[in-house]
Design a protein around this motif. Structure first.
Motif, PDB file in Angstrom:
ATOM      1  N   SER A  32      10.338  25.886  13.668  1.00  0.00           N
ATOM      2  CA  SER A  32      10.873  24.461  13.828  1.00  0.00           C
ATOM      3  C   SER A  32      11.398  24.410  12.456  1.00  0.00           C
ATOM      4  O   SER A  32      12.340  23.517  12.541  1.00  0.00           O
ATOM      5  CB  SER A  32       9.566  23.692  14.119  1.00  0.00           C
ATOM      6  N   GLU A  33      10.789  24.708  11.667  1.00  0.00           N
ATOM      7  CA  GLU A  33      11.430  24.638   9.983  1.00  0.00           C
ATOM      8  C   GLU A  33      12.529  25.102  10.077  1.00  0.00           C
ATOM      9  O   GLU A  33      13.514  24.298   9.429  1.00  0.00           O
ATOM     10  CB  GLU A  33      10.369  25.339   9.209  1.00  0.00           C
ATOM     11  N   SER A  82      14.748  25.535  12.419  1.00  0.00           N
ATOM     12  CA  SER A  82      15.803  24.992  13.197  1.00  0.00           C
ATOM     13  C   SER A  82      16.141  23.537  12.672  1.00  0.00           C
ATOM     14  O   SER A  82      17.393  23.082  12.713  1.00  0.00           O
ATOM     15  CB  SER A  82      15.174  24.576  14.671  1.00  0.00           C
ATOM     16  N   SER A  83      15.123  22.873  12.156  1.00  0.00           N
ATOM     17  CA  SER A  83      15.361  21.526  11.405  1.00  0.00           C
ATOM     18  C   SER A  83      16.381  21.658  10.265  1.00  0.00           C
ATOM     19  O   SER A  83      17.298  20.863  10.115  1.00  0.00           O
ATOM     20  CB  SER A  83      13.908  21.006  10.991  1.00  0.00           C
ATOM     21  N   PHE A  84      15.891  22.768   9.386  1.00  0.00           N
ATOM     22  CA  PHE A  84      16.923  23.059   8.197  1.00  0.00           C
ATOM     23  C   PHE A  84      18.437  23.540   8.604  1.00  0.00           C
ATOM     24  O   PHE A  84      19.290  22.918   8.192  1.00  0.00           O
ATOM     25  CB  PHE A  84      16.392  24.038   7.443  1.00  0.00           C
ATOM     26  N   LYS A  85      18.329  24.021   9.881  1.00  0.00           N
ATOM     27  CA  LYS A  85      19.849  24.275  10.192  1.00  0.00           C
ATOM     28  C   LYS A  85      20.687  23.211  10.731  1.00  0.00           C
ATOM     29  O   LYS A  85      21.904  23.021  10.204  1.00  0.00           O
ATOM     30  CB  LYS A  85      19.880  25.469  11.403  1.00  0.00           C
ATOM     31  N   GLU A  86      20.023  22.362  11.382  1.00  0.00           N
ATOM     32  CA  GLU A  86      20.561  21.112  11.884  1.00  0.00           C
ATOM     33  C   GLU A  86      21.087  20.045  10.468  1.00  0.00           C
ATOM     34  O   GLU A  86      21.970  19.535  10.605  1.00  0.00           O
ATOM     35  CB  GLU A  86      19.801  20.332  12.731  1.00  0.00           C
ATOM     36  N   LYS A  87      20.256  20.174   9.544  1.00  0.00           N
ATOM     37  CA  LYS A  87      20.326  19.166   8.479  1.00  0.00           C
ATOM     38  C   LYS A  87      21.568  19.835   7.745  1.00  0.00           C
ATOM     39  O   LYS A  87      22.524  19.295   7.240  1.00  0.00           O
ATOM     40  CB  LYS A  87      19.151  19.231   7.632  1.00  0.00           C
TER      41      LYS A  87
END
Length: 382
Positions: free
Chosen positions: A336-337, A339-344
């Motif tokens: 999750s971390e 994936s979140s960083f990639k989107e950001k």
């Protein structure tokens, strides 16, 4: 007719070489040839350098032939007096200067530096070379102005110095330059570094965005220093003769280094140049690359060490995604971390118009702007 009869008469009295003795005859002639060839060779000739003498004073600089040079350590001695004189001259030494020399060898360059500088501090890993350069300085009567530190230049703490002048072993060129430029106070306390480098490596240092040779090394160095090509040096001027020519360059630390955390810059440029010909969007979509970045960002102070280690065998090649050692378990635990960083990250790239751009085409000003965008959005690289 009379002449022909005389020839026939001589042939009848000719005693040909006995067939059984012919091999012995050949062996004797071969031994004679080898003895003659050996007699023509100078008694102090070495197979590595007897064909590489120059015409300055009848030969190159002397060196102690009681020990063999270790090519694996990059022990190639520069022996052309004219080239050595030129290096000492273009270094621009002042009588008050302290000079740092990396790998003095037997002291060919050291002796010239001591003629112009107040003091020379040499760092040498080979005890045989240490003894040789100290003995040479003693013979010249300048040993009181020479300090030799026995140790690995990459692990040795350098004293304060004004100028670095060195014939750097090719294998440590990148990490040593990183140590000079990124492990000192800012602005750097030395005036310049005059370094003899492998020719192809020097050309990569001079590369600019858009050049096929432009890479992370050139981007990092140009951020904190200017690079000037001084002259090319033939491989024939070394003993033993290396496989490549060399280039003398001058690095001058910048006084106008941008206000950026250098540790973070090094980590950031490492990520961007993981594959310099891919778009930044593609690079920041790689889950393992993002996971690696997250891991490194939690380990403070590692950036300079990583830069030095990874550039040690730099040959201009891109990093291979398959070389990433992140465990799949780590990816699953932090899915999750990541994936979140990639989107950001991708969102930041899009907002600045960087998603479709390649790092090999970007100037340092553009890269610094991108780093600023990441920081403004709470993304840190160290």
């Amino acid at each position: 007719m009379a002449r022909r009869s005389a020839d026939l008469c001589r042939l009848r009295h000719f005693d040909p070489l006995h067939k059984a003795s012919f091999p012995s005859f050949l062996r004797s002639q071969c031994h004679l040839h080898l003895r003659t060839k050996a007699a023509r060779r100078r008694p102090d000739d070495d197979p590595d350098d007897r064909h590489r003498r120059n015409d300055a004073g009848g030969g190159g600089e002397p060196w102690d032939r009681s020990f063999r040079l270790d090519k694996g350590r990059g022990q190639y001695l520069l022996t052309n007096p004219r080239v050595l004189d030129t290096i000492a001259r273009v270094a621009g030494l002042r009588p008050s200067d302290t000079v740092l020399e990396i790998g003095p060898g037997t002291g060919n360059l050291t002796a010239r530096l001591l003629q112009s500088a107040r003091r020379v501090v040499a760092v040498e890993i080979d005890p045989r070379m240490v003894d040789s350069v100290l003995a040479r300085a003693s013979r010249l009567g300048v040993d009181d102005r020479l300090t030799v530190i026995t140790g690995d230049a990459l692990k040795t703490e350098f004293p304060e110095f004004d100028i670095c002048v060195a014939n750097i072993p090719y294998g440590i060129s990148s990490p040593l330059i990183a140590k000079l430029l990124f492990s000192t106070s800012r602005p750097s306390s030395f005036r310049s570094a005059v370094l003899l480098l492998q020719k192809e490596f020097a050309r990569r240092l001079l590369a600019v965005p858009g050049d096929s040779e432009f890479n992370r090394l050139a981007a990092n160095v140009s951020l904190v220093a200017t690079v000037e090509l001084l002259m090319d040096v033939s491989k024939k001027d070394f003993v033993p003769c290396p496989k490549v020519d060399s280039t003398l360059v001058r690095l001058r630390p910048r006084t106008d280094v941008p206000e950026v955390d250098l540790d973070e810059w090094l980590a950031f440029s490492r990520t961007c140049f993981s594959n310099k010909n891919k778009t930044l969007g593609a690079i920041f979509k790689q889950k393992k690359r993002i996971a690696e970045l997250l891991g490194r960002s939690k380990s403070e102070g590692r950036s300079i060490k990583v830069f030095m280690e990874e550039e040690q065998n730099d040959n201009g090649a891109e990093e291979n995604d398959d070389d990433n050692r992140d465990d799949d378990d780590l990816l699953e635990q932090n899915a999750s971390e990541v994936s979140s960083f990639k989107e950001k990250a991708v969102g930041i790239l899009k907002s600045g118009g960087f998603e479709g751009k390649r790092p090999s085409k970007l100037s340092n000003e553009e890269l610094l702007h991108l780093l600023q965008l990441f920081n403004q959005n709470g993304v840190q690289f160290r």
